[in-house]
Design an enzyme around this catalytic site. Structure first.
Site, PDB file in Angstrom:
ATOM      1  N   PHE A 101      42.659  43.545  34.271  1.00 24.68           N
ATOM      2  CA  PHE A 101      41.436  44.081  33.678  1.00 24.68           C
ATOM      3  C   PHE A 101      40.296  43.125  33.949  1.00 24.68           C
ATOM      4  O   PHE A 101      40.442  41.902  33.847  1.00 24.68           O
ATOM      5  CB  PHE A 101      41.616  44.264  32.164  1.00 24.68           C
ATOM      6  CG  PHE A 101      42.411  45.479  31.791  1.00 24.68           C
ATOM      7  CD1 PHE A 101      42.490  45.879  30.466  1.00 24.68           C
ATOM      8  CD2 PHE A 101      43.083  46.232  32.745  1.00 24.68           C
ATOM      9  CE1 PHE A 101      43.224  47.007  30.097  1.00 24.68           C
ATOM     10  CE2 PHE A 101      43.822  47.357  32.395  1.00 24.68           C
ATOM     11  CZ  PHE A 101      43.891  47.739  31.065  1.00 24.68           C
TER      12      PHE A 101
ATOM     13  N   GLU B  81      48.417  48.983  44.681  1.00 25.44           N
ATOM     14  CA  GLU B  81      49.064  47.807  45.235  1.00 25.44           C
ATOM     15  C   GLU B  81      49.791  48.105  46.541  1.00 25.44           C
ATOM     16  O   GLU B  81      49.744  47.316  47.474  1.00 25.44           O
ATOM     17  CB  GLU B  81      50.057  47.303  44.191  1.00 25.44           C
ATOM     18  CG  GLU B  81      50.611  45.977  44.501  1.00 25.44           C
ATOM     19  CD  GLU B  81      51.367  45.421  43.346  1.00 25.44           C
ATOM     20  OE1 GLU B  81      51.656  46.149  42.381  1.00 25.44           O
ATOM     21  OE2 GLU B  81      51.673  44.237  43.419  1.00 25.44           O
TER      22      GLU B  81
ATOM     23  N   HIS C 296      52.774  42.984  41.610  1.00 25.15           N
ATOM     24  CA  HIS C 296      52.266  43.108  40.244  1.00 25.15           C
ATOM     25  C   HIS C 296      53.073  44.205  39.555  1.00 25.15           C
ATOM     26  O   HIS C 296      53.539  44.021  38.446  1.00 25.15           O
ATOM     27  CB  HIS C 296      50.774  43.422  40.245  1.00 25.15           C
ATOM     28  CG  HIS C 296      50.167  43.473  38.872  1.00 25.15           C
ATOM     29  ND1 HIS C 296      50.052  42.355  38.079  1.00 25.15           N
ATOM     30  CD2 HIS C 296      49.672  44.492  38.143  1.00 25.15           C
ATOM     31  CE1 HIS C 296      49.500  42.691  36.915  1.00 25.15           C
ATOM     32  NE2 HIS C 296      49.259  43.997  36.927  1.00 25.15           N
TER      33      HIS C 296
ATOM     34  N   HIS D 205      55.403  43.539  30.871  1.00 28.70           N
ATOM     35  CA  HIS D 205      54.156  42.945  31.346  1.00 28.70           C
ATOM     36  C   HIS D 205      53.605  42.058  30.246  1.00 28.70           C
ATOM     37  O   HIS D 205      53.099  42.559  29.230  1.00 28.70           O
ATOM     38  CB  HIS D 205      53.173  44.070  31.681  1.00 28.70           C
ATOM     39  CG  HIS D 205      51.886  43.594  32.289  1.00 28.70           C
ATOM     40  ND1 HIS D 205      51.612  42.282  32.582  1.00 28.70           N
ATOM     41  CD2 HIS D 205      50.780  44.291  32.654  1.00 28.70           C
ATOM     42  CE1 HIS D 205      50.404  42.192  33.100  1.00 28.70           C
ATOM     43  NE2 HIS D 205      49.874  43.389  33.154  1.00 28.70           N
TER      44      HIS D 205
ATOM     45  N   CYS E 138      45.069  39.596  33.161  1.00 27.96           N
ATOM     46  CA  CYS E 138      46.437  39.687  33.656  1.00 27.96           C
ATOM     47  C   CYS E 138      46.710  38.865  34.911  1.00 27.96           C
ATOM     48  O   CYS E 138      47.852  38.838  35.379  1.00 27.96           O
ATOM     49  CB  CYS E 138      46.813  41.144  33.892  1.00 27.96           C
ATOM     50  SG  CYS E 138      46.743  42.098  32.358  1.00 27.96           S
TER      51      CYS E 138
END
Lengths: 412, 83, 419
Positions: C403, C318, C307, C344, C167
């Site tokens: 990930f 975050e 994010h 996403h 990602c």
């Protein structure tokens, strides 16, 4: 970083052997490891010979929980990384975590794991896909798992350029060291010898249909008719030279040059090449020039070329043309130990780099096997017996399906 | 068709692998999964397998509290809908 | 040496193109809906942010549309918009000095899965002896094909590669491109990212880990980053591609510069493939190094593009990272997540977010976090709830997390800005 980065550790998991020593002994003995695929029933497939890794037991070298949540490709990558770190005498726990990174090349990801999960999905339903699918198939899995296993918290990366990616990963690792990192685990492995992987590879039209292991993969031979795929690869510890010196680490050699270019492929793309396919090799030639320039070397400084050795006649001719152009007719010894393993995709160029480093260490050029009728007399192709030689600089070439060309210079 | 500790051990080993550092054979009923070396993914996989084998749905909110074998066994066996 | 963004191309959920993208982001509308790409019945999360993308309408030939996986199609179309936008003379100059760096997390998943079904007789044949594979199946198996298609379509002959770091691919591909330019390997980089993960296998695998939102009854508001009632991310797809050049060269040719890429850094949490620690330590370190390289301080930052995937753990992680890296200024700077609107898209999202950052600098408007209604005590920053905000922004921080433990950060500045 002052000077070129040094390779302080090498870890090999390849068809020629698990462990650098086993691999190198087999290579010097010219032991071909291509064999009929026996992992699954390939009768009915137009290909049958590949470079399979034997004697690799993931359960014996990795925790059971890790084995279950990752693909064979990552098992081999983790094992090779462990071997490399061990070989380097480097304990990541003793080094500053943000100074350590991992960059691997990936070509097809966790192919077999993915095939299993798609099977579960389509035969049984969405609820049957395992939680591990989200972390096992994607191309970053091996880098991520190596980083976690060793607590390496610096920049971690993954590059894909099919067979060329392995050299680009080394260059990216060098970039990280230039940016201030001290030690990077880098290289690549591949594992796509499962039904879906093989079915997909066959569509490239580049795989040899020959069922005889001694005749299936004959790069640079008049009888060349494609290549054999293989699995496995190599991982390295690449370090800042001062950091390596301070640790008292032994260096196999240095990464002194790299170049990468791209040749747009003609139609039909990406299926089997047309009979008129005749690549010029211009991109590969430019990649070599860039790498030599980067290393500050002239062609005469290169003591051996580890060829890409496509096995596809038109691509072989292009590579020969490039080598003759740069080095002159029979101007440099050329070898392709991948004749013993097949093309390992993301693991292919790293395995060649491993062999090149060992060649520099032992001052011997590994053999090329089975090529008994060389097509181009202008190429000094090392035969089936290793050749002792003074080796200070080695050039490794790698081309990736789709037009990727990479070249790397390794120096003593 | 009760879920026993033996069943749970089998499922855990099968879908999450076994770790030499954790002894699943001992008295693990009150040992948190995390201490048995089973991370969030392994626990998710285990509960998913149990849901399918035993036909018991384990909602997200409940799953968060089932942090050890005994809790999981109690919930599943308390919600079996019969064979 | 800084790197200039001189062209932007976007294929985002909703209508393709930069203009529709920016119009949506500033309106606070969302593109999340019930999946139409296939029948999502049986899935826990049946939602996605889909691109209304017609290959023929977007100028792809029949041959391109047939052989290219959707991810490659989106990338090539976005590239073409970016190149037109940049005014770059494609035929002038040395093609070996132009490279390509495309990020992608899951490659040609749509193509691989579509081919898999008949070849395996619907999952019944492990040996895959049914049907004939398409001639371009190998091209799907190796994600590098996506970068090759972009390079081929442009005519680039320099260093070409696919960056695949999950990602954060969309940020890391741009970071890789920046280094190719500053390191001298290329003068121009076609850089960005793409992903088309809306396919049964991907939806099912995120269902298995309960990462995606199960709010199937409220598709438009299912992506709720930083909201107390958030329940996971909504899958997306898309592509964003940039033309990047050394800033001095861009100026010499009189190019329009949207923004400068002043700093990039990436770190890894080396903790867990999917889990995040609540302290945000490694993301904070990536931010710190990116800021250092950009030679900026916390108070220089005018906008943070988060994010903000909308999972419980990410948004908390975050927020902690921002506080750690920016200190008290974390409370003064607007932070927003456009995943609230476009979902996403895994490997693509980092580039889509950088496009939004460049447009923020260009237009002086900060996009909102849509669907943010209920405060989460653990997420207590100014997330620009629901309504875009006019704001002259000179310095933007964009972050990503993925990930494998990847944590990346990019600092983008207004052209010619100096502290």
């Amino acid at each position: 970083m002052n000077g070129a980065p040094v390779f302080t550790g090498v870890g090999v998991v390849a068809p020629t052997g698990v462990g650098t020593g086993a691999h190198w002994s087999a290579v010097l003995a010219g032991e071909g490891a291509l064999a009929p695929v026996d992992r699954f029933d390939v009768s009915g497939y137009p290909v049958g010979v590949a470079g399979l890794v034997r004697g690799f037991d993931a359960g014996a070298c990795l925790p059971g929980r890790l084995v279950v949540q990752t693909d064979h490709w990552t098992h081999m990558g983790l094992a090779a990384a462990d071997l490399a770190l061990d070989d380097a005498g480097a304990d990541p726990a003793e080094l500053s975590e943000f100074d350590l990174g991992v960059t691997t090349a990936s070509s097809s990801g966790g192919t077999e794991f993915g095939q299993h999960e798609m099977e579960r999905l389509w035969a049984q339903g969405p609820g049957h896909v395992t939680v591990y699918q989200s972390i096992a198939w994607f191309y970053a899995a091996t880098t991520g798992q190596i980083s976690i296993r060793h607590g390496m918290r610096g920049r971690c990366g993954v590059l894909a350029a099919e067979q060329a990616g392995g050299l680009d990963a080394l260059a990216a690792a060098r970039g990280d060291l230039r940016d201030g990192a001290r030690l990077i685990v880098t290289g690549g492995t591949d594992a796509s010898l499962c039904p879906y992987g093989l079915v997909a590879q066959i569509t490239s039209g580049l795989l040899s249909p020959c069922a005889d292991a001694d005749r299936a993969y004959l790069p640079f031979d008049v009888r060349a008719g494609g290549y054999c795929p293989g699995e496995g690869g190599a991982m390295f510890v690449l370090e800042d030279p001062e950091s390596a010196r301070a640790r008292g680490a032994r260096a196999y050699g240095r990464l002194t040059g790299h170049g990468a270019t791209f040749d747009p492929q003609p139609d039909p793309w990406p299926g089997p090449p047309a009979p008129s396919y005749a690549p010029s090799g211009e991109g590969l030639w430019r990649a070599v020039e860039i790498a030599l320039d980067d290393a500050g070397l002239a062609p005469a400084d290169i003591d051996v070329v580890f060829a890409d050795a496509s096995g596809v006649p038109a691509a072989d001719r292009a590579e020969c043309r490039v080598i003759r152009t740069v080095f002159g007719p029979r101007g440099v010894p050329v070898t392709a130990p991948k004749t013993m393993t097949g093309r390992l995709y993301a693991g292919g160029a790293p395995l060649d780099v491993a062999s090149a480093l060992l060649a520099i260490r032992d001052q011997v050029i590994p053999p090329t096997i089975n090529v008994t009728e060389p097509a181009d007399a202008g190429i000094d192709l090392v035969g089936a017996v290793p050749r002792e030689a003074r080796i200070r600089h080695a050039l490794v070439l790698a081309r990736g399906h789709g037009g990727f060309n990479s070249a790397a210079v390794l120096s003593a | 068709m009760e879920l026993t500790l033996a069943d749970l051990r089998r499922i855990m080993r099968g879908c999450a692998g076994a770790d030499e550092s954790a002894d699943l054979d001992g008295d693990i009923a009150q040992v948190p999964f995390a201490d048995l070396g089973y991370d969030s993914l392994a626990v998710l996989e285990t509960t998913s397998r149990i849901e399918k084998e035993y036909g018991v749905r384990i909602p997200d909110e409940v799953a968060a509290d089932l942090d050890r074998p005994a809790a999981l066994l109690e919930y599943v066996n308390g919600n079996l809908t019969g064979v | 040496m800084s790197v200039a963004v001189t062209g932007i191309g976007v294929v985002a959920p909703g209508e393709p193109g930069v203009k529709p993208y920016w119009a949506m982001l500033t309106s606070g509308r969302t593109a999340t809906r019930r999946i139409t790409a296939f029948d999502p019945a049986g899935l826990r999360s049946q939602l996605a942010a889909e691109c209304d993308f017609d290959a023929e309408r977007e100028g792809l030939t029949d041959a391109e549309a047939t052989r290219m996986d959707r991810s490659a199609q989106l990338a090539v179309v976005a590239m073409r918009e970016a190149v037109r936008d940049s005014g770059l003379d494609v035929d002038g100059g040395d093609p070996y000095r132009t490279g390509v760096s495309i990020g992608c997390a899951v490659g040609a998943t749509v193509g691989l899965e579509q081919q898999y079904v008949p070849l395996s007789d619907h999952g019944r044949d492990w040996l895959m002896r049914s049907a004939t594979p398409a001639p371009h199946l190998y091209g799907y198996m190796v994600p590098s094909t996506i970068a090759a298609e972009v390079a081929r379509a442009y005519g680039a002959r320099g260093p070409v590669g696919l960056v695949s770091t999950g990602c954060t691919s969309g940020l890391d591909a741009v970071g890789h491109a920046m280094r190719q330019i500053t390191g001298g390997a290329a003068d121009v980089m076609i850089a960005g990212a793409t992903d088309a993960p809306i396919s049964p296998i991907t939806m099912a695998c995120f269902d298995a880990i309960k990462a995606t939102s199960p709010d199937n009854d409220r598709p438009e508001s299912a992506s709720r980053p930083f909201d107390r009632d958030r329940r996971g991310f909504v899958m997306g797809e898309g592509a964003a591609v940039f033309v990047l050049e050394r800033t001095d060269r861009a100026r010499r040719r009189g190019a329009h510069v949207y923004a400068e890429l002043a700093g990039y850094a990436s770190r890894s949490n080396a903790y867990h493939m999917t889990g995040l620690k609540p302290d945000g330590r490694e993301m904070a370190e990536a931010i710190r190094v990116a800021m250092d390289r950009a030679r900026i301080g916390a108070t220089d930052i005018g906008y943070v593009n988060a994010h903000g995937s909308g999972t419980k753990q990410n948004d908390r992680h975050e927020t902690a990272a921002f506080k750690r890296a920016l200190g008290p200024h974390a409370y003064d700077v607007p932070v927003s997540s456009i995943k609230s609107m476009i979902g996403h898209s895994l490997g693509a999202i980092g580039s889509l977010e950088l496009a939004a950052c460049a447009l923020t600098i260009e237009h002086g408007v900060v996009p909102p976090t849509a669907n943010l209604h209920t405060r989460d005590p653990e997420c207590d920053l100014d997330y620009v709830p629901r309504t875009a905000r006019e704001c002259d922004v000179d310095v933007v921080l964009s972050v990503g997390s993925g990930f494998g433990g990847f944590q990346s950060a990019v600092v983008m500045t207004a052209p010619g800005w100096r502290r």
